[in-house]
Design a protein around this motif. Sequence first.
Motif, PDB file in Angstrom:
ATOM      1  N   PRO A   1      38.867  41.765  -6.244  1.00  0.00           N
ATOM      2  CA  PRO A   1      39.151  43.133  -6.669  1.00  0.00           C
ATOM      3  C   PRO A   1      38.713  44.200  -5.667  1.00  0.00           C
ATOM      4  CG  PRO A   1      38.385  41.882  -8.536  1.00  0.00           C
ATOM      5  CD  PRO A   1      38.206  41.004  -7.319  1.00  0.00           C
ATOM      6  N   ILE A   2      37.591  43.992  -4.995  1.00  0.00           N
ATOM      7  CA  ILE A   2      37.165  44.970  -3.990  1.00  0.00           C
ATOM      8  C   ILE A   2      38.098  44.929  -2.787  1.00  0.00           C
ATOM      9  CG2 ILE A   2      35.287  45.674  -2.439  1.00  0.00           C
ATOM     10  CD1 ILE A   2      34.888  46.252  -5.465  1.00  0.00           C
ATOM     11  N   LEU A   3      38.539  43.753  -2.406  1.00  0.00           N
ATOM     12  CA  LEU A   3      39.528  43.637  -1.331  1.00  0.00           C
ATOM     13  C   LEU A   3      40.799  44.400  -1.690  1.00  0.00           C
ATOM     14  CD1 LEU A   3      40.718  42.382   1.281  1.00  0.00           C
ATOM     15  CD2 LEU A   3      41.322  40.391  -0.095  1.00  0.00           C
ATOM     16  N   LEU A   4      41.313  44.179  -2.894  1.00  0.00           N
ATOM     17  CA  LEU A   4      42.545  44.867  -3.299  1.00  0.00           C
ATOM     18  C   LEU A   4      42.341  46.370  -3.468  1.00  0.00           C
ATOM     19  CD1 LEU A   4      44.067  42.275  -5.768  1.00  0.00           C
ATOM     20  CD2 LEU A   4      44.757  42.768  -3.430  1.00  0.00           C
ATOM     21  N   SER A   5      41.190  46.760  -3.985  1.00  0.00           N
ATOM     22  CA  SER A   5      40.892  48.193  -4.095  1.00  0.00           C
ATOM     23  C   SER A   5      40.842  48.843  -2.719  1.00  0.00           C
ATOM     24  CB  SER A   5      39.565  48.416  -4.823  1.00  0.00           C
ATOM     25  OG  SER A   5      39.692  48.160  -6.188  1.00  0.00           O
ATOM     26  N   SER A   6      40.275  48.143  -1.751  1.00  0.00           N
ATOM     27  CA  SER A   6      40.211  48.664  -0.378  1.00  0.00           C
ATOM     28  C   SER A   6      41.607  48.807   0.215  1.00  0.00           C
ATOM     29  CB  SER A   6      39.370  47.740   0.499  1.00  0.00           C
ATOM     30  OG  SER A   6      38.066  47.647   0.007  1.00  0.00           O
TER      31      SER A   6
ATOM     32  N   MET B   1      40.671  51.599  -8.506  1.00  0.00           N
ATOM     33  CA  MET B   1      39.528  50.757  -8.881  1.00  0.00           C
ATOM     34  C   MET B   1      39.781  49.888 -10.110  1.00  0.00           C
ATOM     35  SD  MET B   1      36.256  53.114  -8.008  1.00  0.00           S
ATOM     36  CE  MET B   1      36.831  54.756  -7.610  1.00  0.00           C
ATOM     37  N   ALA B   2      40.565  50.364 -11.061  1.00  0.00           N
ATOM     38  CA  ALA B   2      40.727  49.623 -12.319  1.00  0.00           C
ATOM     39  C   ALA B   2      41.837  48.578 -12.265  1.00  0.00           C
ATOM     40  CB  ALA B   2      40.992  50.595 -13.463  1.00  0.00           C
ATOM     41  N   LEU B   3      42.887  48.853 -11.554  1.00  0.00           N
ATOM     42  CA  LEU B   3      43.990  47.885 -11.489  1.00  0.00           C
ATOM     43  C   LEU B   3      43.527  46.536 -10.931  1.00  0.00           C
ATOM     44  CD1 LEU B   3      47.011  47.626 -12.104  1.00  0.00           C
ATOM     45  CD2 LEU B   3      47.481  48.466  -9.817  1.00  0.00           C
ATOM     46  N   PRO B   4      42.835  46.510  -9.789  1.00  0.00           N
ATOM     47  CA  PRO B   4      42.330  45.214  -9.286  1.00  0.00           C
ATOM     48  C   PRO B   4      41.244  44.595 -10.167  1.00  0.00           C
ATOM     49  CG  PRO B   4      42.461  46.808  -7.509  1.00  0.00           C
ATOM     50  CD  PRO B   4      42.660  47.570  -8.784  1.00  0.00           C
TER      51      PRO B   4
ATOM     52  N   ASN C   1      34.562  48.683   3.927  1.00  0.00           N
ATOM     53  CA  ASN C   1      34.444  47.948   2.669  1.00  0.00           C
ATOM     54  C   ASN C   1      34.375  46.436   2.861  1.00  0.00           C
ATOM     55  OD1 ASN C   1      34.350  49.747   0.314  1.00  0.00           O
ATOM     56  ND2 ASN C   1      36.243  50.555   1.168  1.00  0.00           N
ATOM     57  N   LEU C   2      34.595  45.931   4.067  1.00  0.00           N
ATOM     58  CA  LEU C   2      34.526  44.486   4.300  1.00  0.00           C
ATOM     59  C   LEU C   2      33.160  43.895   3.936  1.00  0.00           C
ATOM     60  CD1 LEU C   2      36.619  44.041   7.574  1.00  0.00           C
ATOM     61  CD2 LEU C   2      37.246  43.357   5.244  1.00  0.00           C
ATOM     62  N   PRO C   3      32.039  44.473   4.409  1.00  0.00           N
ATOM     63  CA  PRO C   3      30.743  43.910   4.002  1.00  0.00           C
ATOM     64  C   PRO C   3      30.507  44.048   2.499  1.00  0.00           C
ATOM     65  CG  PRO C   3      30.455  45.522   5.777  1.00  0.00           C
ATOM     66  CD  PRO C   3      31.883  45.554   5.379  1.00  0.00           C
ATOM     67  N   LEU C   4      31.030  45.125   1.913  1.00  0.00           N
ATOM     68  CA  LEU C   4      30.864  45.352   0.485  1.00  0.00           C
ATOM     69  C   LEU C   4      31.531  44.248  -0.335  1.00  0.00           C
ATOM     70  CD1 LEU C   4      29.817  47.311  -1.697  1.00  0.00           C
ATOM     71  CD2 LEU C   4      32.076  48.381  -1.640  1.00  0.00           C
TER      72      LEU C   4
END
Length: 194
Positions: A137-142, A107-110, A167-170
Amino acid sequence: MHISEGVLKPEILIPAAAVSAVWLGWLFYKLEFEKIPKIACMSALFFIASFIHVPIGVTSIHLVLSGLIGAMLGANAVIAIFAALFLQGLLFGYGGITTLGVNLLVMALPALLGRVFLRLSFIKFQKLMWFLVDFVPILLSSVLLSLVLALNGDEFLAVAYLAFMSNLPLMAIEGLISLFALTFIYKTNRDLLI
């Protein structure tokens, strides 16, 4: 996006914990006292945003707002996310203490890219960049979450795929949240974005 306790192999947990510990140690060493209140506020934002979550096998889907936190704090976003993840693991069992290193990296890296997109917004395509502050960042975290689960063994491939697709809708929701939040901050107190 929290990975639950007792799921990951030690070959994943130990290196992630070591990298996270070194990274946090360096950030705490460089931490300036006057930045602590802002870090605490962003940690509380992360804690509350991810409090309501929907379990998906060994992980969950929830708001993260890591890109927005990264945009506001830069590298200190790692400290804010760590504090929230630690308290969630300790008090509520979200994620957990043994998976803290992995969850922090996922979560933190992206989140650090949030600052990059915020800086780019001052050059061109302001609204698009503000959307991308949390979307990317959410895309990369996913992707990282799915990769960690896939590396854990073939039996986790289905969960890794399901976690990514869930996580796509998120990603879009978080992008809109960051767009509206940064628009509001820009209009009311632009100095917070510096």
